[in-house]
Enzyme design. Structure first.
Site, short mmCIF file in Angstrom:
data_model
loop_
_atom_site.label_atom_id
_atom_site.label_comp_id
_atom_site.label_asym_id
_atom_site.label_seq_id
_atom_site.Cartn_x
_atom_site.Cartn_y
_atom_site.Cartn_z
N GLY A 1 -26.92 -17.36 -50.15
CA GLY A 1 -26.36 -16.16 -50.97
C GLY A 1 -27.45 -15.45 -51.90
O GLY A 1 -27.67 -14.57 -52.17
N TYR B 1 -13.01 -27.00 -40.98
CA TYR B 1 -14.20 -26.16 -41.20
C TYR B 1 -14.54 -25.28 -39.89
O TYR B 1 -14.83 -24.17 -39.99
CB TYR B 1 -15.50 -27.15 -41.56
CG TYR B 1 -16.69 -26.47 -41.61
CD1 TYR B 1 -17.00 -25.32 -42.67
CD2 TYR B 1 -17.73 -26.54 -40.54
CE1 TYR B 1 -18.16 -24.85 -42.73
CE2 TYR B 1 -18.94 -25.66 -40.47
CZ TYR B 1 -19.17 -24.79 -41.63
OH TYR B 1 -20.37 -24.27 -42.00
#
Length: 290
Positions: A16, A153
């Site tokens: 990110g 997940y």
């Protein structure tokens, strides 16, 4: 990207941060939507260009609503990047299993709340781990089964792709020019598994050796996200590394598991997500042509 605004969740670290730095360097105004505002401000200060940090906790729907309410300017690109990977069992502020609540439900709510202000693209970061996932509608929040971190997940990452597919369908039905795309970074050297140091697990012991031999850098891992955000691709596209097993390499359009292409499951997940978050799709269907 000059003159465009990009909001990226989890933009203070990992892929990110790498993606945010490139977008800012290319002239975009970048908003880092981060849980830890001090870390977000430090990341913003280290980047060239117009970068600001705002607090967003995807594990708290009240925080998601507060962030959206404070976002009154047009947004060109929303990048749903933040995520958790195989932490110990935890719950969000609203009682959801932590990975499903953060990786999927938080981004689901954020996207729909911001959608009236988004005018170009929504990118959601998934994972090759989605291939091991299954959506268990009878126990989405791991309340009836013994908790297993990786299947939880994988479920959340499969949910990311199903969300992208149904979002694109709804956008097209509404006649919106906005595109929904998805990406995955392959195997990238980030801090996503740093929490494993606390429990000295087998994954912790393997992490450093696997990362050093096979993983690409966070900067290279961010390339699929950037590709999905700015390249002229069809809505619903999925971008990943083009190398062996999609682990590394230059970005390209890639395939996904058949479970991620199940339109009926995608619609059901959307309905359940609306019920759990209290957030609905804000656009109306386009009027039919005479």
């Amino acid at each position: 990207m000059t003159g465009r605004t990009v909001v990226i969740t989890g933009g203070n670290s990992g892929i990110g941060r790498a993606a945010a730095a490139v977008l800012a360097d290319r002239g975009a105004r970048v908003v880092l939507a981060v849980r830890d505002l001090a870390k977000g401000n430090a990341a913003a200060a280290a980047m060239a260009g117009d970068v600001v940090a705002r607090r967003l906790d995807l594990a708290d729907l009240a925080s998601v609503r507060e962030f959206a309410a404070g976002s009154d300017a047009p947004i060109d690109v929303l990048i749903n990047n933040a995520g958790l990977m195989i932490p110990p069992l935890g719950r969000t502020a609203d009682g959801f299993e932590l990975q499903f609540g953060t990786n999927h439900l938080g981004h689901f709510a954020l996207t729909n709340l911001l959608l009236p202000r988004i005018n170009r693209r929504i990118v959601t970061v998934s994972s090759n781990g989605h291939r091991a996932g299954a959506i268990d509608f009878g126990d989405l929040n791991w309340e009836r089964r013994p908790y297993r971190a990786f299947p939880a997940y994988a479920q959340s990452k499969l949910a990311n792709l199903l969300f992208t597919a149904e979002l694109q369908r709804r956008l097209a039905e509404a006649g919106s020019p906005v595109l929904a795309t998805a990406a995955h970074p392959g195997m990238a050297a980030t801090g996503l598994l740093d929490h494993l140091e606390r429990d000295r697990s087998v994954l912790y012991r393997l992490r450093d050796s696997v990362t050093s031999r096979f993983a690409q850098s966070a900067e290279d891992g961010a390339l699929p996200t950037l590709y999905a955000a700015v390249v002229d691709v069809p809505g619903g596209s999925y971008v990943g590394p083009g190398g062996f097993l999609q682990g590394r390499g230059a970005p390209k359009l890639v395939g996904r598991a058949k479970s991620a292409e199940d339109a009926a499951v995608a619609r059901r997940l959307w309905t359940v997500s609306e019920e759990l978050t209290g957030v609905t799709f804000p656009l109306s269907a386009a009027p039919s042509k005479p």
